[in-house]
Design an enzyme around this catalytic site. Structure first.
Site, PDB file in Angstrom:
ATOM      1  N   CYS A  27      33.653  34.608  42.665  1.00 51.40           N
ATOM      2  CA  CYS A  27      32.556  34.513  43.640  1.00 51.40           C
ATOM      3  C   CYS A  27      32.764  33.460  44.729  1.00 51.40           C
ATOM      4  O   CYS A  27      32.982  33.816  45.885  1.00 51.40           O
ATOM      5  CB  CYS A  27      31.241  34.269  42.913  1.00 51.40           C
ATOM      6  SG  CYS A  27      30.737  35.687  41.925  1.00 51.40           S
ATOM      7  N   LYS A  50      35.663  33.867  47.544  1.00 52.59           N
ATOM      8  CA  LYS A  50      35.553  35.029  48.440  1.00 52.59           C
ATOM      9  C   LYS A  50      34.240  34.966  49.228  1.00 52.59           C
ATOM     10  O   LYS A  50      34.170  35.424  50.372  1.00 52.59           O
ATOM     11  CB  LYS A  50      35.687  36.346  47.680  1.00 52.59           C
ATOM     12  CG  LYS A  50      34.618  36.603  46.638  1.00 52.59           C
ATOM     13  CD  LYS A  50      33.975  37.961  46.761  1.00 52.59           C
ATOM     14  CE  LYS A  50      32.998  38.234  45.637  1.00 52.59           C
ATOM     15  NZ  LYS A  50      31.646  38.491  46.048  1.00 52.59           N
TER      16      LYS A  50
HETATM   17  N1  NAD Z   1      30.384  37.608  38.288  1.00 52.80           N
HETATM   18  C1  NAD Z   1      29.415  36.775  38.621  1.00 52.80           C
HETATM   19  O1  NAD Z   1      29.254  35.699  38.026  1.00 52.80           O
HETATM   20  C2  NAD Z   1      28.480  37.109  39.758  1.00 52.80           C
HETATM   21  C3  NAD Z   1      27.330  36.313  39.958  1.00 52.80           C
HETATM   22  C4  NAD Z   1      26.490  36.611  41.020  1.00 52.80           C
HETATM   23  C5  NAD Z   1      26.806  37.642  41.887  1.00 52.80           C
HETATM   24  N2  NAD Z   1      27.936  38.362  41.689  1.00 52.80           N
HETATM   25  C6  NAD Z   1      28.231  39.445  42.629  1.00 52.80           C
HETATM   26  O2  NAD Z   1      28.024  40.662  41.942  1.00 52.80           O
HETATM   27  C7  NAD Z   1      28.920  41.659  42.406  1.00 52.80           C
HETATM   28  C8  NAD Z   1      29.678  42.236  41.231  1.00 52.80           C
HETATM   29  O3  NAD Z   1      30.451  41.210  40.660  1.00 52.80           O
HETATM   30  P1  NAD Z   1      31.141  41.364  39.226  1.00 52.80           P
HETATM   31  O4  NAD Z   1      31.721  40.043  38.904  1.00 52.80           O
HETATM   32  O5  NAD Z   1      30.198  41.994  38.280  1.00 52.80           O
HETATM   33  O6  NAD Z   1      32.299  42.425  39.594  1.00 52.80           O
HETATM   34  P2  NAD Z   1      33.192  43.284  38.616  1.00 52.80           P
HETATM   35  O7  NAD Z   1      34.447  43.560  39.347  1.00 52.80           O
HETATM   36  O8  NAD Z   1      33.253  42.632  37.265  1.00 52.80           O
HETATM   37  O9  NAD Z   1      32.390  44.647  38.418  1.00 52.80           O
HETATM   38  C9  NAD Z   1      32.234  45.631  39.391  1.00 52.80           C
HETATM   39  C10 NAD Z   1      32.075  46.967  38.683  1.00 52.80           C
HETATM   40  O10 NAD Z   1      31.695  47.962  39.628  1.00 52.80           O
HETATM   41  C11 NAD Z   1      32.310  49.188  39.225  1.00 52.80           C
HETATM   42  N3  NAD Z   1      32.291  50.139  40.335  1.00 52.80           N
HETATM   43  C12 NAD Z   1      33.104  50.215  41.404  1.00 52.80           C
HETATM   44  N4  NAD Z   1      32.739  51.250  42.186  1.00 52.80           N
HETATM   45  C13 NAD Z   1      31.655  51.820  41.619  1.00 52.80           C
HETATM   46  C14 NAD Z   1      30.809  52.915  41.957  1.00 52.80           C
HETATM   47  N5  NAD Z   1      30.993  53.609  43.081  1.00 52.80           N
HETATM   48  N6  NAD Z   1      29.800  53.231  41.128  1.00 52.80           N
HETATM   49  C15 NAD Z   1      29.590  52.519  40.005  1.00 52.80           C
HETATM   50  N7  NAD Z   1      30.344  51.467  39.634  1.00 52.80           N
HETATM   51  C16 NAD Z   1      31.368  51.130  40.434  1.00 52.80           C
HETATM   52  C17 NAD Z   1      33.685  48.760  38.766  1.00 52.80           C
HETATM   53  O11 NAD Z   1      34.288  49.737  37.939  1.00 52.80           O
HETATM   54  C18 NAD Z   1      33.357  47.470  38.010  1.00 52.80           C
HETATM   55  O12 NAD Z   1      33.103  47.732  36.639  1.00 52.80           O
HETATM   56  C19 NAD Z   1      29.788  40.968  43.460  1.00 52.80           C
HETATM   57  O13 NAD Z   1      29.233  41.173  44.708  1.00 52.80           O
HETATM   58  C20 NAD Z   1      29.681  39.504  43.074  1.00 52.80           C
HETATM   59  O14 NAD Z   1      29.918  38.657  44.179  1.00 52.80           O
HETATM   60  C21 NAD Z   1      28.763  38.143  40.630  1.00 52.80           C
END
Ligand code: NAD
Length: 444
Positions: free
Chosen positions: A264, A267
């Site tokens: 996070c 990026k």
């Molecule tokens: N990881 C954290 O701690 C955190 C905290 C706050 C916010 N975020 C934000 O949340 C978002 C997700 O982060 P993450 O860490 O969970 O990412 P991640 O990469 O772990 O998960 C993303 C998921 O989305 C799926 N995906 C991709 N295309 C898709 C579609 N068309 N339909 C359904 N699923 C699909 C992927 O297969 C994957 O499982 C990002 O924007 C991140 O910045 C993350």
């Protein structure tokens, strides 16, 4: 009021959100095209390490109100709230965010959207993204879709707790109907005292990147002080403690070390700069480039210390303890530990890594680095040990026993996590980032 919620994307954010919303009484359909992930979640196994989430998933599945599918099906027609939780990684071509997964999510849900349903983005995005996605969705349906944003602040390692009892909820809406639906969705949390801040959509998008920019700046601030401290015989950990007592400053996120990383913060601050640039506001956040520079310098500082101590690193054996970007997660995305390991490897060192949870991720993504499952096996024969993630295991490790296994009792504590007096007593030379360990005043 009970809602039917589709959680789109089942990564760290989506899987946790799906489990949490189901535990507070909603019906949840988790959707992710990744078949392995879905099969694992259906079987009650979280596909990544997150403390307590496996147990909570089991509990949620037992209610029969949580299901996981690889694509929308007829039940998506019943959905009240679509939560977009897909990744927004850095684009391959620049600093900006890659919105392709959000675009695909919108295109995928459009055929199932009822006029009463609300589409809510939770991913972290550049300001203006919601307006763009709403427009895209509007062109795919024959009514004006309800669209909102609800940024997420969960932290890996404490994700479930952060989701069930967040410091605050932020909802960004442009119509009272969507606001009401989101208030109902989160009623089980707000009735327990969780504050809810209701704002317009651009503010909600900005809140998240502003919060991450602030946190990154705070870490780089103390690391800049560490750079100065290292050159004048001062101690940045004592300095952080001293300034942290000032309530206006606070002592959290003031740890010196090899800096921030993860999926996070890095990026998000890059995407913020890219967006500001597009808006003609480059100067407003140009300080973030310095924040990142400071952060990256702390990583190269470890290599510089290694060279100062060992000379040419070619063929020298270096053990890097820790791979995850922080403890209590197996996430190695943009991990400072991995960056340090790669830099040392590029300088010719033979690297052996250890991490209590992220070892398999390292094996999969960095085949050039050796990985051991036991700390003792990882340090065997090492010329240098680097502590790169502040896992408790490393602070608790028996420095006397480890000392018998290494070729050279030299450790760089990149996280200021070792009880260094004990390590010194056991014959180790300890170098800790930003510290003056010779200072008689510095505690353990
Ligand atoms: N990881 C954290 O701690 C955190 C905290 C706050 C916010 N975020 C934000 O949340 C978002 C997700 O982060 P993450 O860490 O969970 O990412 P991640 O990469 O772990 O998960 C993303 C998921 O989305 C799926 N995906 C991709 N295309 C898709 C579609 N068309 N339909 C359904 N699923 C699909 C992927 O297969 C994957 O499982 C990002 O924007 C991140 O910045 C993350």
């Amino acid at each position: 009021m009970k809602k039917t919620v589709a959680v789109i994307g089942l990564g760290y954010l989506g899987a946790t959100t799906a489990v949490a919303l189901s535990l507070v009484g909603h019906r949840v359909i988790g959707i992710d095209p990744d078949e392995k992930k879905v099969a694992s979640l259906r079987a009650g196994r979280v596909p990544f390490y997150e403390p307590g989430l496996d147990e909570a998933l089991g509990e949620a599945l037992a209610t029969k109100e949580l299901e996981f599918v690889t694509a929308h099906d007829e039940s998506s027609h019943e959905v009240d709230v679509f939560l977009l939780c897909v990744g927004t990684p850095q684009s391959r071509t620049g600093l900006g965010a890659d919105l392709q997964y959000l675009e695909a999510s919108i295109d995928g849900l459009a055929p199932y959207l009822r006029a009463e349903a609300v589409v809510v983005g939770k991913s972290t995005v550049p300001v203006g993204t919601a307006a763009y996605l709403k427009q895209r969705l509007s062109s795919l349906v024959d009514f004006a879709p309800n669209f909102a944003w609800n940024p997420e602040f969960l932290r890996e390692g404490t994700a479930l707790k952060d989701t069930l009892t967040p410091d605050r909820l932020v909802i960004g809406t442009s119509d009272s109907y969507s606001e009401q639906v989101l208030r109902e969705l989160y009623q089980p949390l707000t009735e327990n005292g969780v504050p809810l801040v209701s704002v317009d959509i651009p503010t909600s998008e900005l809140v998240k990147v502003a919060a991450n920019s602030f946190l990154a700046t705070k870490i780089s601030f103390i690391n800049a002080m560490a750079e100065i401290a290292e050159n004048v015989g001062a101690d940045a950990v004592a300095l952080a403690e001293a300034i942290g007592y000032d309530e206006r400053i606070g002592n959290k996120f003031l740890r010196t070390g090899i800096g921030f990383g993860g999926g996070c913060l890095p990026k998000d601050i890059r995407a913020f700069q890219a967006r500001a640039n597009e808006l003609g506001l480059t100067e407003s956040v140009s300080f973030l480039a310095q924040v990142e520079d400071i952060n990256l310098r702390r990583r190269t500082r470890v290599v510089d210390i290694a060279v100062e101590e060992l000379g040419d690193l070619a063929g020298r054996r270096v053990t890097v303890l820790g791979a995850a970007f922080k403890p209590e997660t197996d996430d190695i995305r943009d991990s400072p530990a991995m960056a340090v390991a790669e830099l040392l490897w590029a300088a010719g060192a033979e690297i052996t890594m250890h991490d209590p949870k992220a070892g398999d991720n390292v094996r999969r993504m960095y085949p050039q680095l050796a990985v051991e499952d036991r700390i003792a096996d990882a340090v065997a024969g090492a010329d240098l040990v680097v502590v790169a993630t502040e896992w408790r295991d490393y602070g608790l490790a028996d420095s006397a026993e480890l000392g018998k296994l290494v070729a050279n009792k030299l450790v760089i504590d990149g996280r200021n996590t070792l009880p260094y007096r004990q390590w010194q007593q056991n014959g180790w030379k300890v170098i800790a980032l930003g510290r003056n360990l010779d200072s008689a005043l510095v505690g353990v």
